[in-house]
Design a protein around this motif. Structure first.
Motif, short mmCIF file in Angstrom:
data_model
loop_
_atom_site.label_atom_id
_atom_site.label_comp_id
_atom_site.label_asym_id
_atom_site.label_seq_id
_atom_site.Cartn_x
_atom_site.Cartn_y
_atom_site.Cartn_z
N THR A 160 2.17 1.84 -3.48
CA THR A 160 1.06 2.27 -4.35
C THR A 160 0.77 3.75 -4.14
O THR A 160 0.52 4.48 -5.10
CB THR A 160 -0.20 1.43 -4.06
OG1 THR A 160 0.11 0.04 -4.22
CG2 THR A 160 -1.34 1.80 -4.99
N GLU A 161 0.80 4.17 -2.87
CA GLU A 161 0.57 5.61 -2.59
C GLU A 161 1.70 6.46 -3.16
O GLU A 161 1.48 7.56 -3.66
CB GLU A 161 0.48 5.84 -1.08
CG GLU A 161 -0.83 5.38 -0.47
CD GLU A 161 -0.92 5.72 1.01
OE1 GLU A 161 -0.57 6.85 1.41
OE2 GLU A 161 -1.34 4.83 1.78
N GLU B 25 0.82 10.27 -3.50
CA GLU B 25 0.32 10.63 -2.17
C GLU B 25 1.41 10.59 -1.11
O GLU B 25 1.20 11.03 0.01
CB GLU B 25 -0.82 9.67 -1.77
CG GLU B 25 -2.06 9.86 -2.64
CD GLU B 25 -2.86 8.58 -2.77
OE1 GLU B 25 -3.19 8.20 -3.92
OE2 GLU B 25 -3.14 7.95 -1.72
N LEU B 26 2.53 10.01 -1.44
CA LEU B 26 3.72 10.04 -0.60
C LEU B 26 4.88 10.57 -1.44
O LEU B 26 4.89 10.44 -2.67
CB LEU B 26 4.08 8.64 -0.07
CG LEU B 26 3.19 8.05 1.01
CD1 LEU B 26 3.60 6.60 1.29
CD2 LEU B 26 3.27 8.86 2.30
N PRO C 105 0.81 -1.23 0.00
CA PRO C 105 0.00 0.00 0.00
C PRO C 105 0.84 1.28 0.00
O PRO C 105 0.48 2.27 -0.64
CB PRO C 105 -0.84 -0.10 1.28
CG PRO C 105 -0.27 -1.20 2.07
CD PRO C 105 0.51 -2.07 1.17
N LEU C 106 2.00 1.24 0.71
CA LEU C 106 2.85 2.44 0.73
C LEU C 106 3.42 2.74 -0.66
O LEU C 106 3.42 3.89 -1.11
CB LEU C 106 4.01 2.25 1.71
CG LEU C 106 3.65 2.28 3.20
CD1 LEU C 106 4.90 2.01 4.04
CD2 LEU C 106 3.03 3.61 3.61
N ARG D 29 9.09 8.59 -6.52
CA ARG D 29 8.19 8.46 -7.65
C ARG D 29 8.97 8.62 -8.95
O ARG D 29 9.85 9.49 -9.06
CB ARG D 29 7.12 9.55 -7.55
CG ARG D 29 5.91 9.32 -8.42
CD ARG D 29 4.92 10.46 -8.18
NE ARG D 29 3.78 10.35 -9.05
CZ ARG D 29 2.92 11.33 -9.28
NH1 ARG D 29 3.10 12.51 -8.70
NH2 ARG D 29 1.90 11.16 -10.08
#
Lengths: 146, 309
Positions: A79-80, A85-86, A76-77, A125
């Motif tokens: 993916t964010e 989102e991170l 989940p991290l 990212r």
């Protein structure tokens, strides 16, 4: 020569702007004064904790921002992170993880020596090259000290 | 008797061979340099693959030259001149593949909205954005194709050599891809993630167009089509003039021409052959180009089952 000087100054300032972040990650981090970091839960055996702490501290100093930490599982991290989102995810990830092409891994902070091919790695990212440039320097420095 | 090279073009052929060896050596150095700096960049990997493919026309030209000089045998009584035609087909496929792969790769990147990561590297303790190294490698990759392409084109024209011409087009594809790569990396560096793929997509259309045209001409040659122009998909002007001249000399005959490598074979059907023929006298164009007419054959009336035009 006098006519060339403004052109040269323009070229040099353009070079200074390279690399840039398409999504302005570093600029947003500096504007907010915080960077959103996801720490992958290491489980019962914490790995590479000194290096991780050193890394986050040096990023905070280099970016002029405080870490805003979120703990969680890798999937989940990451993916964010992929969705923006991170700003950063750090933790133990297998060297063969498919995430290594979906997000950008930085130089490892810590490597396992027991043959399990686990590395404590920071991820950014894809494409945020100016932010990655800052993180890369801090990751190399933090990972070089045992 | 070895496969005969017309003496008029022997010097140009030797020059072409030297250029192809130089091409292989120089482009191998480009491939090595690109491999060292490409990192995880998909765009650089695509450019590297294209540089590898660009070796194909030079290699097949040299192989075909070796083969076509062999003497005819019992198994190959017409000799090996057609090896040049096969080399042309292989070169055309390589050129079209470069265009197609570039178009597919750039299209995929744009559709998937892939943001390219170009991380820094540490060289001798100094952190350098890898994009600058990629740009330096791409600048180096542009130099040989520009020089070699310009040297090959006039020789290809004089030799009417479609493999050499396709190779010159491949060099053009190389430097255009290099320029697109530089523009793309600078664009990525400035935050425009789509720059690299967009530049590559535009360039790929030109390369693919050249490749498809070469494919059409090469397949036409292999199925005994009339000789085509080097640059355009139309019948070569010298061939058209030759057909007119042969039709004038043999007005009751059916005249056909086909290309075998660099030379033309003409066939006159339906009239008895003259007792004496001088190929150079039949050639309607410049005398120094008369070598192109390699054979004139006569087929008696009823001696062929060709479909009528």
């Amino acid at each position: 020569m006098k006519r060339l000087l403004p052109l040269l100054a323009g070229l040099l300032s353009a070079c200074d702007a390279i690399p840039a972040d398409p999504e302005q990650t570093l600029h947003k981090v500096q504007a907010r004064g915080t960077f959103r970091v996801g720490i992958i839960d290491p489980g019962e055996e914490p790995m590479g904790q000194p290096q991780l702490g050193r890394f986050l501290g040096s990023v905070a100093r280099a970016a002029g921002a405080r870490p805003q930490v979120q703990l969680g599982a890798a999937e989940p991290l990451l993916t964010e992170l992929e969705g923006g989102e991170l700003d950063l995810v750090v933790g133990p990830v297998s060297r063969s993880s498919p995430w290594r092409t979906r997000v950008s891994p930085l130089p490892p902070l810590w490597k396992s020596k027991d043959g399990s091919f686990i590395e404590v790695t920071a991820f950014a990212r894809n494409g945020e090259n100016r932010w990655i440039d800052l993180l890369y320097r801090q990751a190399r420095a933090a990972g070089s000290v045992p | 008797m070895k496969g005969q090279t017309p003496p008029e073009i022997a010097a140009d052929l030797r020059r072409a061979e030297r250029l192809e060896w130089l091409t292989i050596g120089w482009m191998v150095s480009v491939v090595v340099v690109m491999a060292l700096v490409m990192g995880s960049s998909q765009a650089m990997r695509t450019a590297w693959i294209e540089d590898l493919l660009s070796l194909v026309p030079a290699i097949v030209f040299l192989i075909a030259r070796k083969i076509e000089q062999r003497a005819p045998t019992e198994r190959f009584p017409f000799g090996y001149a057609r090896s040049h035609s096969i080399a042309f087909l292989i070169s055309a496929v390589a050129l079209a593949s470069v265009g197609a792969s570039l178009l597919l790769e750039s299209g995929r990147t744009l559709l998937m909205a892939e943001h390219v990561t170009i991380a820094p590297v540490t060289l001798f303790g100094i952190h350098v954005w890898q994009g600058w190294l990629m740009i330096a490698a791409l600048i180096y990759s542009i130099i040989p194709p520009v020089i070699l392409g310009r040297m090959k084109q006039p020789i290809a024209q004089r030799l009417q050599d479609k493999v050499l011409h396709t190779d010159a087009l491949m060099q053009k594809a190389d430097w255009m891809t290099g320029l697109a790569g530089i523009a793309g990396i600078l664009g990525v560096g400035l935050g425009y993630w789509w720059a690299d793929a967009a530049a590559a997509a535009v360039i790929s259309l030109s390369i693919l167009s050249d490749g498809v045209r070469a494919l059409r001409t090469s397949t036409a040659e292999l199925i005994d089509g009339a000789p085509r122009d080097l640059e355009k998909d139309k019948i070569d002007a010298e061939t058209a003039a030759l057909v007119v001249e042969l039709q004038r000399r043999f007005p009751d005959a059916e005249v056909r021409v086909r290309e075998t490598g660099r030379v033309i074979h003409a066939q006159v059907e339906g009239v008895p052959p003259p007792t004496d023929v001088a190929l150079d006298e039949l050639w309607p164009g410049k005398p120094e180009r008369a070598w192109r007419l390699a054979q004139l054959s006569f087929v008696p009336a009823g001696g062929s089952r060709h479909a009528e035009a």
